[in-house]
Design a protein around this motif. Structure first.
Motif, PDB file in Angstrom:
ATOM      1  N   ALA A 367      22.301  28.585  97.434  1.00  9.62           N
ATOM      2  CA  ALA A 367      21.046  28.469  96.488  1.00  9.62           C
ATOM      3  C   ALA A 367      20.765  26.868  95.933  1.00  9.62           C
ATOM      4  O   ALA A 367      19.783  26.266  96.113  1.00  9.62           O
ATOM      5  N   GLY A 368      22.130  26.221  95.731  1.00  9.17           N
ATOM      6  CA  GLY A 368      22.014  24.987  95.444  1.00  9.17           C
ATOM      7  C   GLY A 368      21.461  24.055  96.396  1.00  9.17           C
ATOM      8  O   GLY A 368      20.635  22.822  96.269  1.00  9.17           O
ATOM      9  N   LEU A 369      21.774  24.126  97.576  1.00  9.65           N
ATOM     10  CA  LEU A 369      21.652  23.436  98.872  1.00  9.65           C
ATOM     11  C   LEU A 369      20.139  23.570  99.395  1.00  9.65           C
ATOM     12  O   LEU A 369      19.477  22.692  99.923  1.00  9.65           O
ATOM     13  N   THR A 370      19.733  25.036  99.249  1.00 13.06           N
ATOM     14  CA  THR A 370      18.436  25.139  99.771  1.00 13.06           C
ATOM     15  C   THR A 370      17.218  25.295  98.652  1.00 13.06           C
ATOM     16  O   THR A 370      16.095  25.900  98.883  1.00 13.06           O
ATOM     17  N   LYS A 371      17.568  24.844  97.539  1.00 14.46           N
ATOM     18  CA  LYS A 371      16.550  25.027  96.442  1.00 14.46           C
ATOM     19  C   LYS A 371      15.087  24.721  96.435  1.00 14.46           C
ATOM     20  O   LYS A 371      14.227  25.445  96.026  1.00 14.46           O
ATOM     21  N   GLU A 372      15.058  23.815  97.201  1.00 10.90           N
ATOM     22  CA  GLU A 372      13.444  23.393  97.794  1.00 10.90           C
ATOM     23  C   GLU A 372      12.999  24.552  98.566  1.00 10.90           C
ATOM     24  O   GLU A 372      11.399  24.447  98.585  1.00 10.90           O
ATOM     25  N   LYS A 373      13.426  25.458  99.124  1.00  9.31           N
ATOM     26  CA  LYS A 373      12.862  26.552  99.993  1.00  9.31           C
ATOM     27  C   LYS A 373      12.954  28.111  98.984  1.00  9.31           C
ATOM     28  O   LYS A 373      12.385  28.877  99.588  1.00  9.31           O
ATOM     29  N   GLY A 374      13.741  27.900  98.065  1.00  8.52           N
ATOM     30  CA  GLY A 374      13.779  29.123  97.218  1.00  8.52           C
ATOM     31  C   GLY A 374      14.514  30.243  97.632  1.00  8.52           C
ATOM     32  O   GLY A 374      15.539  30.269  98.661  1.00  8.52           O
ATOM     33  N   ASP A 375      14.588  31.518  96.966  1.00  7.48           N
ATOM     34  CA  ASP A 375      15.370  32.573  97.438  1.00  7.48           C
ATOM     35  C   ASP A 375      15.131  33.163  98.813  1.00  7.48           C
ATOM     36  O   ASP A 375      16.396  33.655  99.344  1.00  7.48           O
ATOM     37  N   ALA A 376      14.216  33.015  99.453  1.00  8.08           N
ATOM     38  CA  ALA A 376      14.129  33.480 100.975  1.00  8.08           C
ATOM     39  C   ALA A 376      15.109  32.812 101.784  1.00  8.08           C
ATOM     40  O   ALA A 376      15.714  33.115 102.703  1.00  8.08           O
ATOM     41  N   ALA A 377      15.299  31.336 101.654  1.00  8.26           N
ATOM     42  CA  ALA A 377      16.074  30.464 102.260  1.00  8.26           C
ATOM     43  C   ALA A 377      17.625  31.046 101.984  1.00  8.26           C
ATOM     44  O   ALA A 377      18.449  31.127 102.890  1.00  8.26           O
ATOM     45  N   VAL A 378      18.145  31.287 100.869  1.00  6.08           N
ATOM     46  CA  VAL A 378      19.338  31.957 100.326  1.00  6.08           C
ATOM     47  C   VAL A 378      19.828  32.974 101.301  1.00  6.08           C
ATOM     48  O   VAL A 378      20.921  33.046 101.993  1.00  6.08           O
ATOM     49  N   SER A 379      18.723  33.872 101.061  1.00  6.44           N
ATOM     50  CA  SER A 379      19.139  35.229 101.854  1.00  6.44           C
ATOM     51  C   SER A 379      19.130  34.949 103.344  1.00  6.44           C
ATOM     52  O   SER A 379      20.053  35.223 103.973  1.00  6.44           O
ATOM     53  N   SER A 380      18.412  34.264 104.108  1.00  8.44           N
ATOM     54  CA  SER A 380      18.278  33.797 105.480  1.00  8.44           C
ATOM     55  C   SER A 380      19.494  32.961 105.789  1.00  8.44           C
ATOM     56  O   SER A 380      20.313  33.412 106.861  1.00  8.44           O
ATOM     57  N   ALA A 381      20.028  32.085 105.106  1.00  6.49           N
ATOM     58  CA  ALA A 381      21.091  31.345 105.421  1.00  6.49           C
ATOM     59  C   ALA A 381      22.509  31.845 105.193  1.00  6.49           C
ATOM     60  O   ALA A 381      23.068  32.182 106.117  1.00  6.49           O
ATOM     61  N   PHE A 382      22.400  33.033 104.219  1.00  9.72           N
ATOM     62  CA  PHE A 382      23.676  33.764 104.020  1.00  9.72           C
ATOM     63  C   PHE A 382      23.725  34.826 105.208  1.00  9.72           C
ATOM     64  O   PHE A 382      24.997  34.943 105.567  1.00  9.72           O
TER      65      PHE A 382
END
Length: 559
Positions: A367-382
């Motif tokens: 979430a900290g690294l991808t905050k510019e992309k929001g929650d969708a990025a957290v789920s996809s990267a996870f």
């Protein structure tokens, strides 16, 4: 006993008989260094503390040095540029700091026409020096071993860092990049003067590590570097790394202005105030707030002072400037655990023997690294990084995942993009990729930790040879391999071809073919592999980059 005595006497006589340049004429005046015996009829002549520019004025480009009378005794390192200490508690160094050091190897005759390697140090654009980190009385960047073993001239240079090197208003009022201009001035000085030291001005390679590697990358991409050097090596950092460019220079400048009591709300008045502020206070104002280091967002967010797109040295975003780099042979790579030191600050549990690292902590980091992309990025990267976990993952696998995420995001993926852009743009120049994965020598880390950030440097600068008591034979093997590859590349543009024998042939990286060399102490044909972490590289460069920015998602939802 008598035999040993004769050998020692013979060694001393042979060193004394070896060639040396003596007094050298440079554009600024005469200099004389110190000759150090390194073997039978072999010496390295050291010239330390040669000025390549005048004392720089605050936030101005470097100017030529006015020169000196008589012979400059160049036997001592000069002050580093004014900067905060590693613990960020005080400053050290001086504004009078634009000096370089030259290490020239000789055999029975004086060297001439040697390849030249110019090193740019790392340190987050905040600290560091050409003679950084003393170990048992010897600088980490002492160029003696690399010059002697590799048969090249090594040059190490100082440049401004921190507030005095990289503060910027983001426009022409305080354009920034003063540290990059210093590096450019040093490389230009080397090109103009190195022939007098036995170097070949048309065969210069610039190389660096971390922020020094990103600096090398910026030098490659600047239109000012045309014809200035021939080759470049980046170790663990490129201009595309997320920490290598300032994101909001005016916000950083305003924050620093407040710390030195420049409270003006009108920007020009604030800038005028800054220009009269004390350099030491300005330098302290640029330090990292160590209270924010643990558990308050990624370390990445604290690295605020860095180069900027100034419309001059860097006329555009680095990704759009690779046509300028097409003329240079390029060798680049990362350490397998480059991100571990940062991951250990962001998620301290990864280095704990007792504490587990949870899936929520991994999500929090993402979430900290991808905050510019929001929650969708957290789920996809996870989902991408946990696909190999299984239902009950080994605790060490979870911890290593955290280190892998930071290594990929901060170092490996940007380097792979830079390699690809170089290969796509080049016409005749060569491209080479590597992964350094020697097990860490740092005690106390978990057993899964491989090559830590900056661990490659001790081998490249020959510490296993100059300090043999603290290394094993395997470390000397690795050091010999790295010196051979790096100096062969400097000589010929091909790391496998040159005076120094290498254990494995290193194939070039190209537009359609992506081999890389795995560098450690036991190298065989299987040390050549392909498509480095392509599953993760493809995720960040394709899937992630195409996700909408966080603000745009919120906008869409409110409609």
């Amino acid at each position: 006993m008598k035999m040993i005595h004769l050998v020692l006497v013979g060694f001393c006589l042979s060193s004394a008989a070896a060639a040396k340049l003596g007094v050298v004429r440079t554009e600024g005046g005469l200099v004389e260094g110190l000759s150090v015996g390194t073997g039978l009829f072999r010496t390295v002549e050291e010239f330390k503390g040669i000025p390549f520019a005048d004392v720089p004025r605050k936030w101005e480009k470097p100017e030529p040095h006015p020169g000196w009378d008589g012979v400059l005794t160049a036997t001592e390192y000069r002050d580093r540029c004014l900067q905060v200490t590693l613990l960020q508690t005080k400053t050290l160094g001086s504004e009078d700091c634009l000096y370089l050091n030259i290490f020239v190897p000789h055999g029975k005759s004086v060297s001439s026409g040697l390849p030249v390697m110019v090193y740019l140090f790392g340190g987050a654009f905040l600290l560091g020096a050409s003679n950084d980190v003393e170990v048992l009385g010897e600088s980490l960047y002492d160029g003696k071993e690399l010059a002697d073993t590799g048969g090249v001239i090594v040059v190490t240079v100082n440049y401004r860092v921190g507030t005095l090197g990289f503060l910027s208003s983001g426009d022409e009022r305080l354009p920034g990049n003063y540290g990059l201009w210093d590096q450019h001035a040093a490389i230009s000085w080397v090109r103009r003067n190195i022939r007098a030291f036995g170097g070949h001005p048309d065969n210069i390679t610039i190389f660096g590590q971390s922020a020094g590697a990103a600096s090398v990358s910026f030098q490659m991409l600047s239109p000012y570097s045309r014809g200035l050097f021939r080759r470049a090596i980046t170790q663990c950092g490129v201009a595309l790394s997320p920490w290598a460019l300032q994101k909001n220079p005016m916000a950083t400048l305003t924050k620093i202005a407040r710390k030195v009591s420049c409270y003006q709300t009108e920007e020009d008045a604030m800038l005028a105030c800054l220009k009269t502020a004390d350099p030491v206070k300005l330098t302290m104002a640029g330090k990292i707030n160590t209270l924010n280091l643990f558990g308050k967002g990624p370390v990445l967010d604290l690295l605020e002072l860095a180069p900027v797109i100034d419309g001059d040295f860097l006329p555009d975003h680095p990704s759009k400037l690779f046509h300028h780099a097409a003329q240079f042979d390029y060798l680049a790579g990362v350490n397998s655990m480059d991100g571990h030191i940062f991951a250990g600050i962001d998620v301290p549990s990864i280095n704990s023997m007792k504490e587990a690292t949870t899936a929520e902590q991994v999500r929090g980091l993402l979430a900290g690294l991808t905050k510019e992309k929001g929650d969708a990025a957290v789920s996809s990267a996870f989902n991408v990084y946990t696909v190999h976990w299984g239902l009950a993952p080994d605790p060490d696998i979870v911890k290593k995942t955290v280190a892998d995420i930071e290594t990929d995001f901060l170092f490996l993926v940007p380097t792979q993009i830079a390699l690809q852009l170089h290969a796509n743009n080049t016409s005749g120049a060569r491209t080479y990729s590597y992964l350094f994965n020697m097990k860490t020598r740092i005690p106390g880390f978990p057993r899964w930790v491989e090559a830590e950030h900056a661990e490659d440097l001790q081998y490249l600068f020959g510490k296993p040879f100059s300090m043999p008591l603290v290394y094993f034979p395997r470390h000397r093997d690795l050091s010999g391999y790295m010196i051979a590859y790096w100096t062969n590349f400097a000589k010929t543009g091909d790391p496998s071809r040159g005076d120094n024998r290498v254990p494995v042939s290193w194939p070039p990286f190209s537009k359609y073919h992506q081999p890389y060399l795995i560098i450690n102490n036991s190298m065989t044909k299987s040390s050549v592999s392909y498509d480095l972490r392509s599953f993760y590289v493809n995720y960040w460069t394709q899937t992630y980059s195409q996700l909408p920015a966080a603000g745009r998602i919120e906008e869409k939802e409110s409609l």
